[in-house]
Scaffold this motif. Structure first.
Motif, PDB file in Angstrom:
ATOM      1  N   UNK A 172       0.844  -1.189   0.000  1.00  0.00           N
ATOM      2  CA  UNK A 172       0.000   0.000   0.000  1.00  0.00           C
ATOM      3  C   UNK A 172       0.884   1.245   0.000  1.00  0.00           C
ATOM      4  N   UNK A 173       0.364   2.310  -0.616  1.00  0.00           N
ATOM      5  CA  UNK A 173       0.998   3.619  -0.522  1.00  0.00           C
ATOM      6  C   UNK A 173       0.072   4.522   0.287  1.00  0.00           C
ATOM      7  N   UNK A 174       0.674   5.280   1.192  1.00  0.00           N
ATOM      8  CA  UNK A 174      -0.095   6.208   2.016  1.00  0.00           C
ATOM      9  C   UNK A 174       0.648   7.531   2.121  1.00  0.00           C
ATOM     10  N   UNK A 175      -0.099   8.606   2.295  1.00  0.00           N
ATOM     11  CA  UNK A 175       0.487   9.892   2.639  1.00  0.00           C
ATOM     12  C   UNK A 175       0.174  10.117   4.117  1.00  0.00           C
ATOM     13  N   UNK A 176       1.225  10.223   4.922  1.00  0.00           N
ATOM     14  CA  UNK A 176       1.067  10.330   6.373  1.00  0.00           C
ATOM     15  C   UNK A 176       1.429  11.730   6.849  1.00  0.00           C
ATOM     16  N   UNK A 177       0.835  12.127   7.948  1.00  0.00           N
ATOM     17  CA  UNK A 177       1.177  13.404   8.580  1.00  0.00           C
ATOM     18  C   UNK A 177       2.486  13.229   9.353  1.00  0.00           C
ATOM     19  N   UNK A 178       3.411  14.153   9.152  1.00  0.00           N
ATOM     20  CA  UNK A 178       4.710  14.028   9.782  1.00  0.00           C
ATOM     21  C   UNK A 178       5.567  12.982   9.083  1.00  0.00           C
ATOM     22  N   UNK A 179       6.688  12.638   9.713  1.00  0.00           N
ATOM     23  CA  UNK A 179       7.625  11.675   9.130  1.00  0.00           C
ATOM     24  C   UNK A 179       7.958  10.614  10.173  1.00  0.00           C
ATOM     25  N   UNK A 180       7.523   9.374   9.967  1.00  0.00           N
ATOM     26  CA  UNK A 180       7.833   8.317  10.934  1.00  0.00           C
ATOM     27  C   UNK A 180       9.342   8.148  11.127  1.00  0.00           C
ATOM     28  N   UNK A 181       9.737   7.917  12.369  1.00  0.00           N
ATOM     29  CA  UNK A 181      11.139   7.643  12.695  1.00  0.00           C
ATOM     30  C   UNK A 181      11.193   6.418  13.593  1.00  0.00           C
ATOM     31  N   UNK A 182      12.055   5.445  13.255  1.00  0.00           N
ATOM     32  CA  UNK A 182      12.962   5.442  12.106  1.00  0.00           C
ATOM     33  C   UNK A 182      12.206   5.363  10.786  1.00  0.00           C
ATOM     34  N   UNK A 183      12.924   5.537   9.672  1.00  0.00           N
ATOM     35  CA  UNK A 183      12.278   5.558   8.363  1.00  0.00           C
ATOM     36  C   UNK A 183      11.834   4.172   7.903  1.00  0.00           C
ATOM     37  N   UNK A 184      12.383   3.127   8.476  1.00  0.00           N
ATOM     38  CA  UNK A 184      12.000   1.756   8.138  1.00  0.00           C
ATOM     39  C   UNK A 184      11.747   1.014   9.434  1.00  0.00           C
ATOM     40  N   UNK A 185      10.663   0.270   9.504  1.00  0.00           N
ATOM     41  CA  UNK A 185      10.391  -0.451  10.739  1.00  0.00           C
ATOM     42  C   UNK A 185       9.142  -1.301  10.683  1.00  0.00           C
ATOM     43  N   UNK A 186       8.723  -1.705  11.844  1.00  0.00           N
ATOM     44  CA  UNK A 186       7.556  -2.574  12.007  1.00  0.00           C
ATOM     45  C   UNK A 186       6.684  -2.023  13.118  1.00  0.00           C
ATOM     46  N   UNK A 187       5.373  -2.028  12.874  1.00  0.00           N
ATOM     47  CA  UNK A 187       4.402  -1.641  13.896  1.00  0.00           C
ATOM     48  C   UNK A 187       3.601  -2.885  14.244  1.00  0.00           C
TER      49      UNK A 187
END
Length: 326
Positions: A172-187
């Motif tokens: 999926x592609x999403x436009x998110x508010x702000x910038x997640x850190x780290x740039x690569x990861x798992x939720x």
């Protein structure tokens, strides 16, 4: 009005979705009414409440509430020529087993009491009766992108199992508010339905392990590009398929998806951008025995294309971001 019925699931109906089984036995009952029967517990499987997407097993007993006679229910009007043409315009791939659509933002996959134009209804454009394609997975109404439907009962069973067992790779592609850190990861974490007000039955909330109704959910993410610290383009790959999983995970992470009015965060939405949900099922990869997988991609909807252009996102960043997901 008929009496309450109990019907045994036949061997031929094994692995059929409950809502499809219901449509087969009671084709005159509108989908919205079936959903109401399920929601209120009037339809049960082996005595337990059930959902429309539950897969049936041979020998199970389905309790059916009193049904109006066929003549007492107003039949659906035939699909209009315009709607049939519209349905065919959504096709981005087809073969002997499946049809893939690029579902637009705002088009529901299934109907309800106030929803008469939806994908399940539009599938009549591709055939009726046993030739009518069958849903094997879903997207939220406001999520756009690749939606796969099966062309036969056999392919429906196979594809449904692949989606359920996570053998289908989804991006999926999403436009998110702000910038997640780290740039690569798992939720990851547990989610459950909120049990809130009647009008918000589908809201999901974070839950604790062992809590009633809690289901584990895992999402892999990678930031492809960003516009300063205000907004970012995030590539997502769900390992599980919980209701609203991607939307909840990003909001809980503090970076809600642009245009999501249900799952929010503290970061304000920049002015001048569309307020539609910016979540798009970009690609699916479906494995095939002895053959390369079927890879299907869907172009972005207009509102997301406009946002990408306004923010200057570089499409060449998609490849490295998806590779980072593993």
């Amino acid at each position: 009005m008929s009496a309450v019925q109990t019907i045994e699931v036949s061997q031929a109906e094994a692995d059929m979705r409950l809502d499809r089984w219901f449509k087969k036995h009671f084709p005159h009952i509108p989908h919205g009414r079936v959903e109401k029967f399920l929601r209120t517990g009037q339809v049960r499987v082996d005595g337990a409440r059930a959902k429309g997407n539950q897969r049936l097993e041979a020998g199970q007993i389905v309790r059916v509430p009193p049904m109006p006679e066929p003549g007492a229910v107003k039949a659906e009007a035939p699909l209009t020529r315009e709607d049939a043409a519209y349905a065919r315009s959504l096709v981005i791939y087809k073969d002997a087993d499946l049809i893939a659509l690029n579902k637009p933002h705002g088009l529901a996959v299934q109907g309800g009491s106030k929803t008469t134009r939806h994908v399940d209804r539009l599938l009549e454009a591709f055939g009726k009766g046993d030739e009518r394609p069958r849903l094997v997975h879903r997207l939220d109404k406001d999520t756009s992108g690749v939606l796969v439907v099966a062309r036969t009962a056999d392919s429906a069973r196979r594809l449904a199992r692949l989606f359920q067992t996570r053998d289908v790779k989804k991006v999926y592609w999403a436009v998110a508010l702000g910038v997640p850190a780290p740039h690569v990861g798992e939720i990851s974490g547990f989610l459950k339905k909120s049990g809130g007000a009647e009008g918000d039955r589908e809201r999901m909330v974070a839950a604790r392990h062992g809590e009633e109704g809690a289901q584990h959910a895992v999402t892999h993410y990678s930031v492809a590009d960003h516009a300063g610290r205000r907004v970012s383009w995030v590539v997502l790959s769900p390992e599980t398929g919980r209701t609203h999983q991607l939307r909840v995970h990003l909001a809980e992470f503090g970076h809600a998806i642009l245009g999501d009015g249900k799952y929010v965060c503290d970061i304000p939405t920049p002015e001048g951008l569309s307020r539609k949900l910016h979540l798009h099922a970009r690609r699916v990869e479906i494995p095939r025995p002895g053959k390369p997988p079927v890879v299907i991609e869907a172009e972005l909807p207009v509102h997301m294309s406009e946002t990408f252009a306004a923010l200057g996102f570089d499409f060449d960043a998609a490849g490295p971001a998806e590779e980072a997901l593993g």
